[in-house]
Design an enzyme around this catalytic site. Structure first.
Site: not given
Length: 418
Positions: A22-23, A117, A305, A327
């Site tokens: 996805k990224n 998000d 993630d 993070m």
């Protein structure tokens, strides 16, 4: 908005193939705007975030074929506007990646506040600073408005933060700035390296992909290219958690060994029997043990993630695990719902949580507040006694294509309700 009904207590097993990262898909789609020739992307994840990005390209004047499939054909002979649709931008953090291509081809970009998000926790400072170094200037207007009256120019850039999308924004802009640019303190994640690889296919000179210093020779004529997306290691890790937390066995196909290594290292510390066999990552039935301490890091450290998923996994491991995500604050707050499922959690501060296990979880109503914690709560519900309901499911479907079908294919008792 849809609800996922989950009947817990069933062991999941079988095989599943991960789709493209996805990224990677979002910056690659943005890169397609840099050329007037056709680009073809295959192994594209069939997720809502990709569809939103594709529709943003359509809104800007590109022709996009294959939306909803694993193959997208993109050609943008002309960008017809410099302000992407604000409603679509508000749904997608990755829309910030349009700034570079818009400045390169239109000389101006006006972007509404991006969604996604934790939008209030992720600023665009790194993105804006890199574009300003290449000649852009902020002008008054709603949202983020930039202009490059004299065109993009090459620059030597130090990124204050090793931001993934910040690095990608700089790469996209530098590809169209005539001359040599150097990006230092660049993000090293695989999806950044994949964007570099794709830009090279378009005709951009790039060296240092996957390292903290990337050199770009930009400004040349760019042509079309075809590229097959690399498998999504976060999705691969997610399916591994689903297998391990339910005491199952699973084969995960198409994830690269060098990408899976970062998550597999933590899995092995939790006594999960797993490993690569060619292109397949196998997870076998395991007796979970606490890992002691799990800390996120910049690549090749443990990815943020995966924090929500590994925290849920720790609820079924014997002993105490300290999970530290320095993070992002809100990932751990979203997991407070686990306490109502009978998990033994101690939230030390916005970045650290202590998990004691194993604990029998109880099904309940769950709120998917962000993409990754939503998938983690689904994993918790699969291991819990009784029924759980999670909503909105669309939040999780932003990053996991055909989620319900694939869960059912592994033996999960789940159903999607409108």
């Amino acid at each position: 908005m849809s609800t996922l009904v989950i009947e817990g207590g069933h062991r999941l097993s079988g095989s599943v193939a991960v789709e493209g990262n996805k990224n990677s898909a979002l910056p690659l789609l943005a890169a397609c705007l840099l050329t007037t020739e056709e680009c073809v992307l295959t192994n594209v994840p069939r997720i809502s975030d990709v569809e939103v990005m594709a529709r943003l390209l359509l809104d800007l004047g590109a022709r996009v074929e294959g939306i909803g499939s694993t193959t997208l054909r993109v050609r943008c002979q002309e960008l017809v506007k410099d302000e992407p649709d604000g409603a679509l931008v508000g749904r997608l953090r990755g829309s910030v990646l349009l700034l570079g291509p818009l400045l390169a081809r239109r000389g101006r970009a006006q972007l509404a506040p991006p969604g996604g998000d934790f939008p209030t926790r992720r600023t665009l400072a790194t993105h804006i600073e890199s574009l300003e170094a290449m000649g852009a200037r902020m002008v008054a207007g709603p949202g983020h408005v930039l202009e490059v009256p004299d065109g993009l120019r090459p620059a030597s850039i130090y990124l204050y933060e090793a931001s993934v999308t910040g690095t990608e924004t700089a790469l996209l802009a530098a590809s169209c700035a005539a001359g040599r640019s150097e990006i230092r303190h660049a993000a090293c994640e695989p999806h950044v390296a994949e964007l570099c690889h794709f830009l090279q296919q378009l005709g951009v000179g790039i060296s240092g992909a996957g390292t903290p210093t990337i050199v770009v020779e930009g400004g040349g004529k760019l042509h079309g290219a075809q590229h097959q997306l690399w498998g999504d290691y976060i999705e691969g890790g997610s399916w591994a958690v689903v297998a391990a937390i339910t005491g199952g066995e699973i084969e995960i196909d198409a994830a690269r060994a060098e990408d899976m290594e970062t998550v597999a290292a933590v899995f092995k510390r939790m006594n999960i029997q797993c490993g690569m066999d060619g292109s397949v990552f196998r997870v076998e039935q395991s007796r979970l043990q606490a890992a002691g301490r799990i800390t996120t890091g910049l690549w090749p450290g443990f990815p943020s993630d995966m924090v929500s998923l590994v925290t849920v996994l720790a609820t079924q491991a014997s002993g105490q695990t300290l999970v530290h995500d320095w993070m992002y604050e809100l990932r751990l707050f979203a997991l407070e719902q686990l306490s109502a499922m009978s998990a033994d959690l101690f939230l030390c501060d916005p970045h650290r949580i202590i998990v004691s296990g194993p604990r029998r979880l109880r099904g309940r109503l769950l709120d998917s507040r962000d993409l990754r914690s939503g998938m983690a709560l689904i994993a918790a519900a699969l291991a819990a006694d009784g029924q759980s309901k999670l909503a909105p499911l669309e939040m999780v479907e932003r990053g996991y294509g055909r989620l319900v079908d694939r869960l059912q294919g592994l033996g999960a008792k789940v159903a999607k309700l409108p």
